[in-house]
Design a protein around this motif. Sequence first.
Motif, PDB file in Angstrom:
ATOM      1  N   SER A 259       0.860  -1.172   0.000  1.00 51.70           N
ATOM      2  CA  SER A 259       0.000   0.000   0.000  1.00 51.70           C
ATOM      3  C   SER A 259       0.895   1.220   0.000  1.00 51.70           C
ATOM      4  N   PRO A 260       0.514   2.308  -0.677  1.00 43.57           N
ATOM      5  CA  PRO A 260       1.312   3.533  -0.598  1.00 43.57           C
ATOM      6  C   PRO A 260       1.328   4.125   0.813  1.00 43.57           C
ATOM      7  N   ASN A 261       0.382   3.669   1.649  1.00 41.12           N
ATOM      8  CA  ASN A 261       0.345   4.072   3.053  1.00 41.12           C
ATOM      9  C   ASN A 261       0.932   2.929   3.888  1.00 41.12           C
ATOM     10  N   MET A 262       2.115   3.130   4.418  1.00 46.41           N
ATOM     11  CA  MET A 262       2.811   2.055   5.132  1.00 46.41           C
ATOM     12  C   MET A 262       2.032   1.593   6.360  1.00 46.41           C
ATOM     13  N   GLY A 263       1.363   2.522   7.025  1.00 49.42           N
ATOM     14  CA  GLY A 263       0.569   2.136   8.190  1.00 49.42           C
ATOM     15  C   GLY A 263      -0.529   1.152   7.826  1.00 49.42           C
ATOM     16  N   HIS A 264      -1.218   1.416   6.715  1.00 49.96           N
ATOM     17  CA  HIS A 264      -2.285   0.519   6.267  1.00 49.96           C
ATOM     18  C   HIS A 264      -1.718  -0.827   5.826  1.00 49.96           C
ATOM     19  N   ALA A 265      -0.605  -0.799   5.103  1.00 51.01           N
ATOM     20  CA  ALA A 265       0.022  -2.047   4.658  1.00 51.01           C
ATOM     21  C   ALA A 265       0.460  -2.879   5.855  1.00 51.01           C
ATOM     22  N   SER A 266       1.049  -2.228   6.850  1.00 52.10           N
ATOM     23  CA  SER A 266       1.557  -2.943   8.031  1.00 52.10           C
ATOM     24  C   SER A 266       0.433  -3.578   8.830  1.00 52.10           C
ATOM     25  N   LEU A 267      -0.692  -2.878   8.933  1.00 49.58           N
ATOM     26  CA  LEU A 267      -1.808  -3.403   9.712  1.00 49.58           C
ATOM     27  C   LEU A 267      -2.371  -4.680   9.090  1.00 49.58           C
ATOM     28  N   LEU A 268      -2.613  -4.644   7.784  1.00 51.99           N
ATOM     29  CA  LEU A 268      -3.125  -5.842   7.124  1.00 51.99           C
ATOM     30  C   LEU A 268      -2.081  -6.949   7.134  1.00 51.99           C
ATOM     31  N   ALA A 269      -0.823  -6.602   6.866  1.00 55.37           N
ATOM     32  CA  ALA A 269       0.244  -7.603   6.858  1.00 55.37           C
ATOM     33  C   ALA A 269       0.358  -8.295   8.214  1.00 55.37           C
ATOM     34  N   TYR A 270       0.211  -7.543   9.282  1.00 59.23           N
ATOM     35  CA  TYR A 270       0.275  -8.117  10.633  1.00 59.23           C
ATOM     36  C   TYR A 270      -0.805  -9.177  10.828  1.00 59.23           C
ATOM     37  N   HIS A 271      -2.019  -8.883  10.358  1.00 64.61           N
ATOM     38  CA  HIS A 271      -3.142  -9.801  10.576  1.00 64.61           C
ATOM     39  C   HIS A 271      -3.043 -11.065   9.732  1.00 64.61           C
ATOM     40  N   VAL A 272      -2.341 -11.006   8.611  1.00 63.85           N
ATOM     41  CA  VAL A 272      -2.256 -12.193   7.743  1.00 63.85           C
ATOM     42  C   VAL A 272      -0.855 -12.792   7.700  1.00 63.85           C
TER      43      VAL A 272
END
Length: 255
Positions: A31-44
């Motif tokens: 995601s161009p937004n690292m916070g959003h990418a990190s949140l989803l990546a953490y859950h999966v």
Amino acid sequence: MRITMIGSGNVSTHLAAALKNAGHRIVQVYSPNMGHASLLAYHVGAEATDDISLIMADTDLFIIAVKDDAIEAVAKQLVLHERLIVHTSGATELQVLMQATANAGVFYPLQTFSKDKELDFRTVPLCIEGANEAITKQLIELGQTISNNIYRVDSAQRKILHLSAVFACNFPNYLYYVAQKILAQHQLDFNLLRPLIMETAVKVQQQFPAVVQTGPAVRNDRQTIAAHLQLLDDNVFLQTLYQLLSEGVMKMDKN
């Protein structure tokens, strides 16, 4: 399969979770937004990145779940990896991906998604299209691991489906908003309407909409319609909307 999610919005969030729960490995989330990418990546259990040039080739499938007008540009950056690329859009043709690669498909989940609301992905219709029969078969097999409702739908059919979905979902939700605002102006609680909304939705699961239509327009109750229009005297837009919808109801085909 090893899958990389391109996007971290509502569709990507639910789809990634469903795929992970079905035993697939989510390799990376972009995601161009690292916070959003990190949140989803953490859950999966995936790696997160906000740099598309750092997306790894160690994957079997790229799922592009971004805004429609960004799909083509993203695909062109992913094609260097020579992996299967699909998008999840209802309104975008397969040809948009095929301008970048022949190894392309569509994996469109027909549902409204919110990050904070769980749903049973097994009930979600998945509309599949592939650039060739082998890709179509591969995507059908993938779809069957997360949904009981798999459909082969080509680009032309999907556009019609998406248009119908706007009428069936987005517009009614806007009308709920209108109803909420009207009630609020008169200090009435929207909770009063929730059982009515639910009953209407339940009815249409068993019968076609025209059969269960109720209200003043279907009864041609001109007196009530006139009274409603008078209540909307301060809002010409809503008056017009009410009139157009009432005319549509009066013209409904019962077959």
